[in-house]
Design an enzyme around this catalytic site. Structure first.
Site, PDB file in Angstrom:
ATOM      1  CG  ASP A  74       9.767  10.789  24.370  1.00  0.00           C
ATOM      2  OD1 ASP A  74      10.116  10.375  25.484  1.00  0.00           O
ATOM      3  OD2 ASP A  74      10.366  11.682  23.763  1.00  0.00           O
ATOM      4  CG  ASN A 145      16.584  17.708  16.379  1.00  0.00           C
ATOM      5  OD1 ASN A 145      16.239  17.885  17.548  1.00  0.00           O
ATOM      6  ND2 ASN A 145      16.282  16.615  15.703  1.00  0.00           N
ATOM      7  CG  HIS A 147      13.998  16.336  19.610  1.00  0.00           C
ATOM      8  ND1 HIS A 147      14.448  15.124  19.138  1.00  0.00           N
ATOM      9  CD2 HIS A 147      14.510  16.443  20.854  1.00  0.00           C
ATOM     10  CE1 HIS A 147      15.178  14.538  20.060  1.00  0.00           C
ATOM     11  NE2 HIS A 147      15.242  15.312  21.107  1.00  0.00           N
TER      12      HIS A 147
END
Ligand code: PGA
Length: 257
Positions: A74, A145, A147
């Site tokens: 990313d 979380n 991800h």
């Protein structure tokens, strides 16, 4: 059939990182001996830093990366490569500037692409993975979380490389390095869960007590979009390498390997 990833408990982040670096070194050198390339999927964040330190050590001891192609998970949208928080900058500082990987073999989503060209850029990234022969080993971290990459809660499992908005937990976790949440980019380009699940092997690294709860959830049966790391239960070759603190809450019925 969903399958719970295997997990390996290590006394420290360093021992986990050395074990993964040795696996990567073995992959790269065995491919080189056969005249073949090795394709790695790479992650950023604080977690993989000791892995990259160890890969640089292996290079200094003779491991060549001349046959390696890499794809990063990313990149923040809107950051210049030279921005100190860009993942381009991170990867060059921690790894690429210190090894002999050919610069043309390095693929990192480009955070400076104009909106109208983003869709094409994401498609080009996916096509480059296919042209390279697919990812042999994908390194992952995990957000608090759940991800993976920037596949935030709510992500779907079939999505490929795409533009996404950052979740509030992700923004809060990045706020310090950006000198405040208002400076954290709102969007990023990320490989999709579908891209990640196509890798032939996945190793997820998690270190420190702040990851203990989410590591336990990811290793608990039950796939949910609210915890994207649970999609790894759809893959049959995933290992979690965790240190003692990140593994402290694991309740999985299977013992560590
Ligand atoms: P961290 O981030 O390595 O900085 O904890 C991991 C992630 O968000 O994937």
């Amino acid at each position: 059939m969903p399958k719970i990833p295997s997990y390996h408990l290590f006394p420290t982040a360093e021992t986990a990182s050395k074990t993964l670096a040795a696996e990567i070194g073995e992959l790269v050198s065995s491919r080189a001996a056969a005249g073949q390339s090795a394709v790695l999927g790479l992650a950023t964040g604080s977690t993989p830093i000791p892995l990259y330190e160890e890969l640089v050590c292996l290079h200094r001891k003779g491991l060549s990366f001349a046959n390696v192609t890499t794809f990063n998970l990313d990149e923040y949208l809107g950051l210049e490569r030279k921005h100190k928080e860009s993942y381009w900058h991170f990867m060059h500082t921690h790894l690429f500037d210190h090894i002999n990987i050919p610069p043309g073999n390095i693929y990192i989503p480009d955070g400076t692409i104009a909106d109208e060209n983003l869709q094409g850029h994401c498609l080009d990234f996916e096509n480059a993975i296919v042209r390279a022969g697919g990812i042999d080993l994908q390194v992952l971290g995990i957000g608090r979380n759940g991800h993976i990459g920037f596949n935030e809660p709510g992500a779907s499992p079939e999505v490929r490389t795409h533009v996404t908005s950052l979740n509030k937990v992700t923004i809060a976790d990045a706020a310090e390095s950006f000198d405040g949440p208002q400076n954290v980019p709102a969007r990023a380009i990320t490989m999709g869960v579908g891209t990640i699940l196509d890798a032939r092997r996945v190793v997820l690294l998690a270190f420190g007590g702040s990851k203990a709860g989410i590591v336990n959830r990811a290793l608990t049966p039950g796939i949910t979009s609210e915890v994207p790391a649970t999609y790894l239960q759809l893959h049959d070759n995933v290992s979690f390498f965790v240190d003692t603190d990140a593994g402290a809450a694991i309740e999985a019925s299977s013992p560590p390997e």
